[in-house]
Structure formats: C-alpha cells, structure tokens
Design a protein around this motif. Structure first.
Motif, PDB file in Angstrom:
ATOM      1  N   HIS A  32       0.828  -1.201   0.000  1.00 26.74           N
ATOM      2  CA  HIS A  32       0.000   0.000   0.000  1.00 26.74           C
ATOM      3  C   HIS A  32       0.865   1.255   0.000  1.00 26.74           C
ATOM      4  O   HIS A  32       2.093   1.191   0.149  1.00 26.74           O
ATOM      5  CB  HIS A  32      -0.919   0.004   1.223  1.00 26.74           C
ATOM      6  CG  HIS A  32      -0.159  -0.107   2.520  1.00 26.74           C
ATOM      7  ND1 HIS A  32       0.531   0.943   3.082  1.00 26.74           N
ATOM      8  CD2 HIS A  32       0.029  -1.159   3.352  1.00 26.74           C
ATOM      9  CE1 HIS A  32       1.113   0.558   4.208  1.00 26.74           C
ATOM     10  NE2 HIS A  32       0.833  -0.716   4.397  1.00 26.74           N
ATOM     11  N   ARG A  35       1.034   5.890   4.791  1.00 23.24           N
ATOM     12  CA  ARG A  35      -0.013   5.794   5.818  1.00 23.24           C
ATOM     13  C   ARG A  35       0.436   6.461   7.102  1.00 23.24           C
ATOM     14  O   ARG A  35       1.621   6.817   7.274  1.00 23.24           O
ATOM     15  CB  ARG A  35      -0.357   4.342   6.111  1.00 23.24           C
ATOM     16  CG  ARG A  35       0.812   3.527   6.685  1.00 23.24           C
ATOM     17  CD  ARG A  35       0.333   2.263   7.349  1.00 23.24           C
ATOM     18  NE  ARG A  35       1.410   1.341   7.712  1.00 23.24           N
ATOM     19  CZ  ARG A  35       2.157   1.441   8.794  1.00 23.24           C
ATOM     20  NH1 ARG A  35       2.011   2.464   9.623  1.00 23.24           N
ATOM     21  NH2 ARG A  35       3.097   0.534   9.052  1.00 23.24           N
ATOM     22  N   GLN A  58      -4.268   4.537   8.430  1.00 22.02           N
ATOM     23  CA  GLN A  58      -5.045   4.841   7.224  1.00 22.02           C
ATOM     24  C   GLN A  58      -4.164   5.430   6.118  1.00 22.02           C
ATOM     25  O   GLN A  58      -3.124   6.030   6.378  1.00 22.02           O
ATOM     26  CB  GLN A  58      -6.172   5.820   7.560  1.00 22.02           C
ATOM     27  CG  GLN A  58      -7.193   5.282   8.560  1.00 22.02           C
ATOM     28  CD  GLN A  58      -7.952   4.090   8.013  1.00 22.02           C
ATOM     29  OE1 GLN A  58      -8.450   4.122   6.885  1.00 22.02           O
ATOM     30  NE2 GLN A  58      -8.079   3.048   8.818  1.00 22.02           N
ATOM     31  N   LEU A  59      -4.622   5.249   4.899  1.00 19.94           N
ATOM     32  CA  LEU A  59      -3.925   5.767   3.732  1.00 19.94           C
ATOM     33  C   LEU A  59      -4.055   7.289   3.673  1.00 19.94           C
ATOM     34  O   LEU A  59      -5.144   7.841   3.828  1.00 19.94           O
ATOM     35  CB  LEU A  59      -4.506   5.142   2.468  1.00 19.94           C
ATOM     36  CG  LEU A  59      -3.724   5.324   1.174  1.00 19.94           C
ATOM     37  CD1 LEU A  59      -2.444   4.489   1.210  1.00 19.94           C
ATOM     38  CD2 LEU A  59      -4.581   4.924  -0.025  1.00 19.94           C
ATOM     39  N   LYS A  64      -2.389   7.872  -1.668  1.00 13.88           N
ATOM     40  CA  LYS A  64      -3.291   7.746  -2.814  1.00 13.88           C
ATOM     41  C   LYS A  64      -2.594   8.178  -4.095  1.00 13.88           C
ATOM     42  O   LYS A  64      -2.711   7.515  -5.131  1.00 13.88           O
ATOM     43  CB  LYS A  64      -4.545   8.595  -2.592  1.00 13.88           C
ATOM     44  CG  LYS A  64      -5.367   8.216  -1.370  1.00 13.88           C
ATOM     45  CD  LYS A  64      -6.419   9.268  -1.054  1.00 13.88           C
ATOM     46  CE  LYS A  64      -7.032   9.040   0.316  1.00 13.88           C
ATOM     47  NZ  LYS A  64      -7.955  10.131   0.709  1.00 13.88           N
ATOM     48  N   ASP A  99      -8.261  -1.287   5.245  1.00 13.10           N
ATOM     49  CA  ASP A  99      -8.631  -0.045   4.558  1.00 13.10           C
ATOM     50  C   ASP A  99      -7.541   0.452   3.619  1.00 13.10           C
ATOM     51  O   ASP A  99      -7.798   0.803   2.458  1.00 13.10           O
ATOM     52  CB  ASP A  99      -8.958   1.051   5.585  1.00 13.10           C
ATOM     53  CG  ASP A  99     -10.276   0.803   6.303  1.00 13.10           C
ATOM     54  OD1 ASP A  99     -10.979  -0.160   5.938  1.00 13.10           O
ATOM     55  OD2 ASP A  99     -10.590   1.569   7.237  1.00 13.10           O
ATOM     56  N   ARG A 100      -6.296   0.510   4.114  1.00 13.32           N
ATOM     57  CA  ARG A 100      -5.224   1.130   3.324  1.00 13.32           C
ATOM     58  C   ARG A 100      -4.866   0.313   2.077  1.00 13.32           C
ATOM     59  O   ARG A 100      -4.453   0.886   1.077  1.00 13.32           O
ATOM     60  CB  ARG A 100      -3.981   1.364   4.191  1.00 13.32           C
ATOM     61  CG  ARG A 100      -3.396   0.136   4.852  1.00 13.32           C
ATOM     62  CD  ARG A 100      -2.238   0.513   5.764  1.00 13.32           C
ATOM     63  NE  ARG A 100      -1.680  -0.623   6.503  1.00 13.32           N
ATOM     64  CZ  ARG A 100      -2.134  -1.041   7.671  1.00 13.32           C
ATOM     65  NH1 ARG A 100      -3.158  -0.432   8.245  1.00 13.32           N
ATOM     66  NH2 ARG A 100      -1.570  -2.074   8.291  1.00 13.32           N
ATOM     67  N   SER A 104      -5.597   1.633  -1.643  1.00 12.72           N
ATOM     68  CA  SER A 104      -4.438   1.675  -2.550  1.00 12.72           C
ATOM     69  C   SER A 104      -4.781   1.025  -3.878  1.00 12.72           C
ATOM     70  O   SER A 104      -4.412   1.530  -4.952  1.00 12.72           O
ATOM     71  CB  SER A 104      -3.237   0.970  -1.905  1.00 12.72           C
ATOM     72  OG  SER A 104      -2.750   1.697  -0.796  1.00 12.72           O
ATOM     73  N   TYR A 295       6.824   2.039   0.633  1.00  5.59           N
ATOM     74  CA  TYR A 295       5.461   2.200   0.114  1.00  5.59           C
ATOM     75  C   TYR A 295       5.441   1.972  -1.399  1.00  5.59           C
ATOM     76  O   TYR A 295       6.349   2.412  -2.113  1.00  5.59           O
ATOM     77  CB  TYR A 295       4.930   3.597   0.410  1.00  5.59           C
ATOM     78  CG  TYR A 295       4.795   3.908   1.887  1.00  5.59           C
ATOM     79  CD1 TYR A 295       4.119   3.055   2.743  1.00  5.59           C
ATOM     80  CD2 TYR A 295       5.332   5.078   2.430  1.00  5.59           C
ATOM     81  CE1 TYR A 295       3.987   3.347   4.093  1.00  5.59           C
ATOM     82  CE2 TYR A 295       5.202   5.381   3.776  1.00  5.59           C
ATOM     83  CZ  TYR A 295       4.534   4.508   4.607  1.00  5.59           C
ATOM     84  OH  TYR A 295       4.402   4.794   5.945  1.00  5.59           O
TER      85      TYR A 295
END
Length: 414
Positions: A32, A35, A58-59, A64, A99-100, A104, A295
């Motif tokens: 991902h 974060r 979280q992202l 993003k 979620d992340r 992603s 990442y």
C-alpha cells in the motif's frame, strides 16, 4: 538486410528486452501507499489523533497519489497488453481486508484505467469503478496470511529459542531495556523493535521532531534489527512453506492455466498487500536483501513465450523508479517456466494441504528418537508391573487381616 541489422543493433543499444517474445500473463503484488502509524507508543508525543490527517493506519493523500502514479506506470508498461477499456475478463484484483490496501488498489486502478469515452459514465468524473475482491483477514491464508495455523505458531515461537536469536536478545538486552523505559512499550525482541522503529520513521516523514531519547538510537541502532525483522516470518523453509505456500501455489496455477490455454483465465492478476507480504515473497524466491519494503514497492511476474514456444518467467522488483530483475532460486533472470515451478515446489501447496499441515501431530511435537521411545515404553511397562505387584500385595495383606479378626459378643455396642 541492412535495415534489419540496424534494428537489431538499435535494440541491443537501447537494452530492449524480450521484444521478440510474447507476453502471456502478469502477476503484480504491491505494498500500500503512505499511511499514518498503525498504533502510537504509550509515551508518544504525537499519539493524539489531532496530529494526523487521517486515523491511525489509514492511507494518506500522499499514499493515494503514490498508487495513482504506480497505476499510470503499469498502464505505460502494459498498454496494449491490457486494453484501455476495462473488462472483467482481463484483470482480477484482490486485496487484504484492510482499509489502506483496499484504498491503494482503488487509487492504482484509477491510474491504470482512465475511462475511454465508451466507459465515461460521468463527464465530471474521470473514473471507472472496478471490483476489488477480499475476505476477512482471519479467514485469509492466501494473501493476508492471517488465518491461524497452529504448527506455524509453534515453529515461530521455537525460532526465538534458537542459539542465533538468543544471542541477538542477549546482545540487545540493554537496547530493549532503554526502548521499553522511554517508549512505555514492552520491547523484548526485534519484532516489537521493528514496530516502534516504523512509528518513529513515519513521524520523521511527517517532519515531526523526535524526542531526544529516540534520536540517540534512531535510525542507526534500530535500522539493522528492523530490517532483519522482515525476514522472521519466512526465516526457515518450514516457516516459509506455511506462510507463503498457498500464495505461491495460486501464482503457479494462474500461470499454468495460461500454458494450457484454460478458458476464463484473466491475463492480469493484481494483489494489494503489505510490506511483510513483499518481504515474505522475496524471501521465498530467495531474493530478499534485508530491508523494509517501501510504500508501493512491487513484485512483478511476467509469463512470456519465446519464438520457439518456450515459456519463461521474468520476475522484477520495483522499489524505486526502475524495476530490477530477480533471480528466482537457482534460476536465470529469465527463468524457464518448468524450472520456476520446480524451484518453488518445496514451498507451494494448496489451501487444503495447508489446512492439513497446520495441524500439530504428536509425532511432530514429540522430541524423543525411536530408540528413546523404546526405552520410555519399557520403563513405563516396568513401573506399571511394579505398581500392580504392590497393589496386589496390599490387597492380599488386607484380606488376611480381615480373616484373622474375631468379633466379640456385643462388640458393636462397645
């Protein structure tokens, strides 16, 4: 003829690889994007959520953007192989149920599939919804690798009792005590050290000033052990098989379906996961150099066919702007597909096999050899016979005492 020689020369000069080969299928596994910390440590000066743009783990917007750009890079690399218009027949996307990683994958697909006019459903929104598949982490032995496995847990605990890791614990005794005292978190091994290191690293990415105690050990004294921590999950062949076996088998079956032209087979498999996933797969391939996969770090497997019909796997690792080739366990960079399968055979297994192997058998747990088992059985039989003899003797003596007893008149009223 001169023109043909010029084209060959130009290809060699530019380093164009496999231009004569046909791309059959692709598997992409990525981490991902950027974060926030998953969990701040107790004495963390930035443990209040107000310091962070989104919730813990979280992202971020930067994450993003990172994956959107990775999606664009994938489009540039595979444009033509993957049609511009999305089709459920071309690509299958799976993510861990986090979620992340889900977000992603969504951002990545937005970069990979900018909708053509035929799929533009909102003139103000250049985005095509694409399905992403997932299952709960506790049920996922394939990608999340979080489904409980009793044998793996036992082997993992046993790992820290080996001389190698006992020496590491002894060597870092003072460091663990220092980190525990100042962070307020129990740091007792390199796994918990890595988790703290990751939090400190993220805080530096957000330009936060670390406490003085942290700057004395971060990153210099923590980095080497944090890097080693990413090899723990697959440190031995047994751990590797139980950790990545189902995923390796899934990838092999995916490619095998292309070698036999199986119907309804996607040409592109996208897997959205974590830094540990990247490290585990690289270690399974025999290509892991201890580090924390950054990442959007990405492992790519490409199945290609040469002009002579021979199929091979081209494996790549992209943790920067340019992907580099991976040698898969005693194989060339362009690994013959049959060799690829054979080299990973000790680690790959179906989910059903995984379920069976995760069970702890007494024969596996029992520490004694065959000879010592014989000695133990003989000893137990001897003890049982002796106890039986003692019990029989006691009963016989009690019976004789009962026969020698004579009741006197009115004794029961005495």
């Amino acid at each position: 003829m001169a023109q043909m020689y010029f084209l060959i020369f130009l290809g060699l000069v530019l380093g164009v690889k496999g231009t004569e080969d046909k791309l059959e299928a692709v598997v992409v596994i990525f981490r991902h994007g950027d974060r926030t910390p998953v969990k701040p440590y107790p004495n963390d000066p930035y443990k209040n959520k107000s310091y962070w743009p989104v919730g813990f783990g979280q992202l971020t917007n930067r994450g993003k953007q990172q994956h959107y750009q990775l999606g664009q890079w994938l489009r540039s690399r595979y444009d033509g192989f993957i049609p511009a218009a999305y089709s459920e027949n071309d690509i299958y996307v799976r993510s861990t149920d986090v979620d992340r990683t889900l977000m992603s994958a969504e951002a990545n697909l937005a970069g990979l599939y900018p909708p053509p006019p035929t799929q533009t459903w909102n003139k103000d929104l250049k985005w095509e919804p694409i399905p992403i598949h997932t299952i709960p982490q506790k049920s996922d032995a394939l990608l999340a690798m979080k489904k409980p496995c009793a044998k793996y847990t036992m082997l993992y605990k046993k790992l820290f009792k080996t001389e190698y890791f006992r020496n590491i614990s002894h060597q870092n005794h003072d460091l663990y005590a220092y980190l525990t005292k100042n962070s307020g978190e129990l740091i007792s091994d390199i796994s918990s050290l890595q988790f703290l290191h990751n939090t400190l690293y993220i805080e530096t990415l957000f330009n936060y000033t670390l406490p003085p105690w942290a700057t004395k050990v971060f990153p210099s004294k923590l980095q080497p052990w944090a890097n080693l921590a990413f090899a723990l999950d697959t440190f031995t062949p047994e751990l590797t098989r139980l950790k990545t076996g189902p995923l390796m088998n899934h990838i092999i079956v995916f490619f095998k379906n292309h070698t036999i032209s199986a119907p309804d087979t996607h040409k592109f498999l996208m897997l959205s996961a974590h830094d540990t996933t990247i490290a585990d797969v690289l270690n399974t391939l025999g290509a892991f150099q201890y580090h924390c996969p950054p990442y959007t770090s990405t492992i790519i497997f490409e199945l290609r066919t040469r002009l002579n019909g021979q199929m091979y796997i081209n494996a790549l690792y992209k943790n920067s702007s340019v992907p580099r080739p991976i040698k898969v366990r005693n194989c060339d960079v362009d690994c013959d597909f049959e060799d690829f399968v054979e080299n990973l055979k000790p680690f790959a297994m179906t989910l059903d096999q995984w379920e069976i192997e995760c069970r702890i058998r007494w024969a596996f747990v029992w520490p004694l050899t065959f000879q010592w088992n014989i000695i133990l059985v003989c000893s137990l039989i001897t003890v049982i016979l002796l106890l039986s003899a003692v019990i029989v003797g006691i009963k016989k003596a009690k019976k004789e005492n009962d026969n020698n007893y004579i009741q006197l008149p009115n004794e029961e009223y005495a």
